[in-house]
Design a protein around this motif. Structure first.
Motif, mmCIF file in Angstrom:
data_model
loop_
_atom_site.group_PDB
_atom_site.id
_atom_site.type_symbol
_atom_site.label_atom_id
_atom_site.label_comp_id
_atom_site.label_asym_id
_atom_site.label_seq_id
_atom_site.Cartn_x
_atom_site.Cartn_y
_atom_site.Cartn_z
ATOM 1 N N VAL A 267 31.193 -27.895 -51.977
ATOM 2 C CA VAL A 267 32.026 -28.545 -50.964
ATOM 3 C C VAL A 267 33.510 -28.412 -51.322
ATOM 4 O O VAL A 267 34.359 -28.178 -50.461
ATOM 5 C CB VAL A 267 31.639 -30.033 -50.806
ATOM 6 C CG1 VAL A 267 32.483 -30.700 -49.736
ATOM 7 C CG2 VAL A 267 30.163 -30.160 -50.443
ATOM 8 N N VAL A 268 33.829 -28.548 -52.610
ATOM 9 C CA VAL A 268 35.220 -28.368 -53.039
ATOM 10 C C VAL A 268 35.681 -26.948 -52.728
ATOM 11 O O VAL A 268 36.787 -26.727 -52.211
ATOM 12 C CB VAL A 268 35.371 -28.660 -54.557
ATOM 13 C CG1 VAL A 268 36.780 -28.330 -55.023
ATOM 14 C CG2 VAL A 268 35.056 -30.108 -54.852
ATOM 15 N N LEU A 274 35.634 -33.883 -51.393
ATOM 16 C CA LEU A 274 34.875 -34.445 -52.519
ATOM 17 C C LEU A 274 35.491 -34.089 -53.876
ATOM 18 O O LEU A 274 34.782 -33.960 -54.872
ATOM 19 C CB LEU A 274 33.412 -33.965 -52.498
ATOM 20 C CG LEU A 274 32.575 -34.282 -51.265
ATOM 21 C CD1 LEU A 274 31.140 -33.822 -51.468
ATOM 22 C CD2 LEU A 274 32.603 -35.748 -50.936
ATOM 23 N N LYS A 275 36.809 -33.932 -53.930
ATOM 24 C CA LYS A 275 37.451 -33.532 -55.194
ATOM 25 C C LYS A 275 37.239 -34.576 -56.288
ATOM 26 O O LYS A 275 36.803 -34.256 -57.409
ATOM 27 C CB LYS A 275 38.943 -33.330 -54.982
ATOM 28 C CG LYS A 275 39.315 -32.184 -54.077
ATOM 29 C CD LYS A 275 40.830 -32.160 -53.950
ATOM 30 C CE LYS A 275 41.310 -31.109 -52.988
ATOM 31 N NZ LYS A 275 42.768 -31.161 -52.826
ATOM 32 N N VAL A 276 37.588 -35.831 -55.952
ATOM 33 C CA VAL A 276 37.519 -36.889 -56.968
ATOM 34 C C VAL A 276 36.080 -37.089 -57.423
ATOM 35 O O VAL A 276 35.790 -37.237 -58.616
ATOM 36 C CB VAL A 276 38.113 -38.195 -56.394
ATOM 37 C CG1 VAL A 276 37.915 -39.344 -57.365
ATOM 38 C CG2 VAL A 276 39.591 -38.009 -56.091
ATOM 39 N N GLY A 343 40.046 -31.429 -46.025
ATOM 40 C CA GLY A 343 38.783 -30.981 -45.459
ATOM 41 C C GLY A 343 37.963 -32.086 -44.848
ATOM 42 O O GLY A 343 36.863 -32.388 -45.312
ATOM 43 N N LEU A 344 38.475 -32.737 -43.789
ATOM 44 C CA LEU A 344 37.722 -33.779 -43.108
ATOM 45 C C LEU A 344 36.481 -33.172 -42.450
ATOM 46 O O LEU A 344 36.493 -32.032 -41.982
ATOM 47 C CB LEU A 344 38.610 -34.443 -42.048
ATOM 48 C CG LEU A 344 39.851 -35.174 -42.595
ATOM 49 C CD1 LEU A 344 40.670 -35.730 -41.447
ATOM 50 C CD2 LEU A 344 39.443 -36.270 -43.560
ATOM 51 N N PHE A 345 35.399 -33.958 -42.420
ATOM 52 C CA PHE A 345 34.167 -33.456 -41.819
ATOM 53 C C PHE A 345 33.389 -34.618 -41.212
ATOM 54 O O PHE A 345 33.574 -35.781 -41.586
ATOM 55 C CB PHE A 345 33.309 -32.732 -42.858
ATOM 56 C CG PHE A 345 32.972 -33.557 -44.068
ATOM 57 C CD1 PHE A 345 31.858 -34.378 -44.087
ATOM 58 C CD2 PHE A 345 33.790 -33.519 -45.202
ATOM 59 C CE1 PHE A 345 31.547 -35.138 -45.203
ATOM 60 C CE2 PHE A 345 33.492 -34.273 -46.319
ATOM 61 C CZ PHE A 345 32.373 -35.089 -46.312
ATOM 62 N N ALA A 346 32.520 -34.274 -40.240
ATOM 63 C CA ALA A 346 31.704 -35.287 -39.580
ATOM 64 C C ALA A 346 30.500 -35.628 -40.460
ATOM 65 O O ALA A 346 30.071 -34.806 -41.276
ATOM 66 C CB ALA A 346 31.234 -34.754 -38.228
ATOM 67 N N ARG A 350 27.128 -29.807 -42.810
ATOM 68 C CA ARG A 350 26.656 -29.341 -44.114
ATOM 69 C C ARG A 350 27.241 -30.214 -45.223
ATOM 70 O O ARG A 350 26.535 -30.577 -46.169
ATOM 71 C CB ARG A 350 27.071 -27.880 -44.316
ATOM 72 C CG ARG A 350 26.687 -27.278 -45.679
ATOM 73 C CD ARG A 350 25.225 -26.947 -45.751
ATOM 74 N NE ARG A 350 24.925 -25.864 -44.824
ATOM 75 C CZ ARG A 350 25.077 -24.564 -45.114
ATOM 76 N NH1 ARG A 350 25.501 -24.199 -46.304
ATOM 77 N NH2 ARG A 350 24.784 -23.628 -44.223
ATOM 78 N N GLU A 351 28.522 -30.553 -45.083
ATOM 79 C CA GLU A 351 29.143 -31.405 -46.104
ATOM 80 C C GLU A 351 28.451 -32.762 -46.166
ATOM 81 O O GLU A 351 28.211 -33.314 -47.246
ATOM 82 C CB GLU A 351 30.629 -31.619 -45.808
ATOM 83 C CG GLU A 351 31.457 -30.359 -45.796
ATOM 84 C CD GLU A 351 31.613 -29.797 -44.390
ATOM 85 O OE1 GLU A 351 30.614 -29.816 -43.654
ATOM 86 O OE2 GLU A 351 32.706 -29.347 -44.041
ATOM 87 N N GLY A 352 28.124 -33.303 -44.960
ATOM 88 C CA GLY A 352 27.461 -34.610 -44.917
ATOM 89 C C GLY A 352 26.110 -34.567 -45.611
ATOM 90 O O GLY A 352 25.737 -35.499 -46.334
#
Length: 663
Positions: A267-268, A274-276, A343-346, A350-352
């Motif tokens: 994801v990064v 999701l960096k942190v 990188g905002l996502f719903a 895939r990120e979710g």
């Protein structure tokens, strides 16, 4: 002379680790131009340290090979009659030798970063090497001060005290190196996380750099855990493969978080989100690896796998753990707020799905952590003697894994950023119908127990979902077959590796579910007696004495009968090692690839009856086939060109631009 050379090499490696810890860090603080000379010491020190630790390790191995009993470590863990394989592997079959192997693998990791990290920004590589140097310094100091493997004894004994017989086995000979590769390999991701925090920058390039190291460690840890469970299956004689032993759990916890880290790093890389969380996962994964080292060597937990029972060593490792974990978490608390999320996502994307994957993996890790350490804290704080065993873990971990496995089938079909869940489910319609039909037929006609049926259904779901993902990507059935074949050949290896690994989880799960329907028989048998287990009939033909190079024992003979005909013979053994005065059980296993027939013999009573334990384990071999395929999937992903070449030049230039401006 050879042991002294090994000891001296270890001291030189310690000095170089000290250089590697300080000079590159100072150079990186001065910037790419002013600190170039100091930063250049990092790779040289790392490679020098690697060579000296390797020299030390081979000196110790030489001492074992020639049975130099003037070395206390060799005297305590070897014997002149021991087969050469176990003389060599006995080098790491004890606390002191295993610590040298630990620091050797860490030095190899440092050397690999020095040799293959030339595509990294100079300051980042210097800081990564400095963090690895600090870890190496701590463990080399621990080895030299509390666990010197080259200590001499006088007078020289005529022979050694032999190795623990349970460790004189191919499974245990190769299990520790793979496990250590996994444990120590997570140190590289940890070093990248600390270096990123010091620099205050995490971007897509960082995600791409950290993925191959995490993937390599994950592959090794997967194989290490698989080898350990295989050894427990055939060597301990109880017919199972996982007992939720504290030391087993110590390797499972970092594996769970490393799996989460692999997915969050994607994801990064893809979305700079999701960096942190990814940084925190890298820190916690290595922290759990250190915790595993502490548990195995401190003696605070009893286990058949524990190496040492020495509180003094345990306190030293606890101090290392406190410095590494405490220091990195303080750094995290200080610098993490400065990492801007992008990188905002719903939620349905895939990120979710990867966030859900991470949450469930982290939850299962937390459950295992509590179950493993709660008895220790209860004893320490309240004096309460509590045992947490398989019933607790089965009741708490499996409910977390069910939604994880269901989501694992759907997630790869979701697009990035925003997705239509119903469209993804529609593509899995055929797979879902097949799984439902299987479950109904299985419960109605084969076995009514719900847990094995659920396990088989989830296993089938994962394999079919992976097949659907592959078919979808190559457009199988929607374009001519030749075009689908061409698309399959063009798929990125990272994608292929992910599909293989996900299907392998299903294969492994089918093997685990098979244990839920495995019949067992424990009975007393005299020569000529016949018994059955599952679909098999066996005749006990008695026992005979046998002798090995450094043991003696008895061998049972069980003839497998089919329609009155003799089709095979199983020969389980019981061995006695006189030097260690210890008995072992050697199971005899006949496998068809689809099931194992498993036989063990026990004591013989005065009236001539022998205890015989028999298992018929459907799909048991699939547990380890699935484990190997999981690691193979990781290796296929690791061979992806995008991971090998590192960051694209454009992103590297973008990453370096702020530094150039600052100078």
């Amino acid at each position: 002379m050879i042991p002294e050379l090994g000891h001296f090499a270890l001291v030189l490696a310690l000095l170089l680790a000290g250089v590697q810890s300080i000079l590159p860090l100072v150079g990186a603080a001065q910037g790419e131009r002013r600190g170039a000379l100091l930063m250049a010491t990092g790779p040289s020190a790392a490679i020098g340290q690697m060579l000296f630790v390797a020299l030390s390790f081979f000196c110790l191995m030489w001492s074992y090979a020639v049975s130099d009993f003037s070395v206390a470590n060799v005297y305590q863990n070897s014997h002149s009659l021991k087969p050469m394989l176990y003389k060599l592997t006995g080098t790491w079959g004890n606390h002191e030798g295993s610590m040298v192997l630990w620091v050797l693998i860490l030095a190899l990791c440092s050397g690999a970063v020095a040799g293959f990290g030339q595509n990294l920004p100079a300051t980042l590589r210097a800081r990564v090497l400095a963090v690895l140097g600090m870890i190496a310094f701590g463990f080399l100091l621990f080895t030299l001060l509390t666990s010197n493997p080259f200590k001499r004894i006088w007078p020289v004994p005529e022979d050694g005290r032999d190795l623990n017989p349970l460790l004189q086995d191919p499974g245990l000979a190769f299990h520790p190196p793979f496990l250590y590769l996994g444990y120590v390999g997570t140190a590289v991701a940890f070093a990248f996380a600390c270096a990123a925090l010091i620099e205050g920058r995490v971007d897509a390039a960082w995600g791409r750099w950290v993925r191959p190291w995490t993937l390599a460690a994950w592959c090794a840890l997967t194989l290490g855990i698989g080898l350990g469970s295989w050894w427990a299956y055939y060597e301990l004689g109880w017919g199972g493969f996982w007992f939720w032993d504290p030391v087993e759990n110590a390797s499972l916890m970092p594996w769970l978080l490393a799996t989460a880290l692999l997915h969050s790093a994607i994801v990064v890389e893809k979305r700079e989100a999701l960096k942190v969380w990814t940084i925190l996962l890298a820190i916690l994964t290595f922290s759990l690896s250190l915790l595993g080292t502490f548990l195995v060597r401190s003696g605070v937990l009893n286990s058949v796998h524990a190496f040492a029972n020495d509180p003094e060593r345990g306190v030293f490792i606890l101090m290392l753990l406190a410095v590494a974990v405490g220091g990195s978490l303080i750094l995290f608390a200080w610098r993490a707020p400065a990492l801007e999320p992008k990188g905002l996502f719903a939620p349905i994307s895939r990120e979710g799905s990867l966030v859900l994957n991470n949450l469930l993996l982290a939850t299962s890790c937390a459950v295992v952590f509590v179950g493993t350490l709660y008895p220790l804290f209860a004893d320490l704080l309240f004096g309460a003697k509590i045992t947490v065993g398989p019933p607790f873990f089965n009741a708490t971990v499996f409910p977390v894994f069910v939604p994880l496995l269901v989501a694992m089938g759907v997630g790869p079909l979701l697009p990035w950023k925003r997705a239509d869940l119903w469209a993804a489910l529609a593509r899995l319609k055929l797979a879902a119908l097949v799984v439902l039909a299987f479950a109904v037929v299985w419960i109605a006609a084969v076995d009514r127990r719900l847990l094995p049926a659920l396990g088989f259904a989830l296993a089938l779901w994962l394999v079919l979902a992976a097949a659907t993902d592959f078919a979808d990507r190559v457009r199988l059935g929607r374009v001519p077959l030749a075009e689908s074949f061409a698309r399959a050949r063009g798929l990125p290896r990272a994608i292929v590796g992910g599909i293989v690994a996900h299907a392998a989880v299903g294969i492994c799960l089918a093997g685990i579910a098979g244990k839920g329907i495995a019949p067992e028989r424990i009975t007393l048998m005299r020569p000529g007696d016949v018994t059955t287990v599952g679909p098999h009939t066996l005749r006990f033909d008695g026992k005979a004495d046998i002798v090995g190079p450094n043991w003696r024992g008895t061998e049972g003979r069980l003839t497998l009968l089919r329609d009155g005909r003799e089709v095979a013979v199983l020969t389980p053994e019981r061995r006695f090692y006189p030097v260690q005065r210890m008995s072992t059980t050697e199971a005899s296993i006949r496998t068809s690839g689809l099931a194992d027939l498993y036989a063990v013999i026990g004591e013989t009573s005065e009236d001539g009856a022998t205890v015989v334990r028999l298992h018929w384990n459907p799909l048991a071999p699939w547990i380890w086939v699935g484990t190997v395929l999981m690691a193979l999937g990781g290796l296929i992903s690791l061979s992806d060109r995008r991971l090998r070449v590192g960051a694209p030049a454009r992103r590297r230039r973008e990453a370096l631009a702020p530094l150039a401006a600052a100078e």
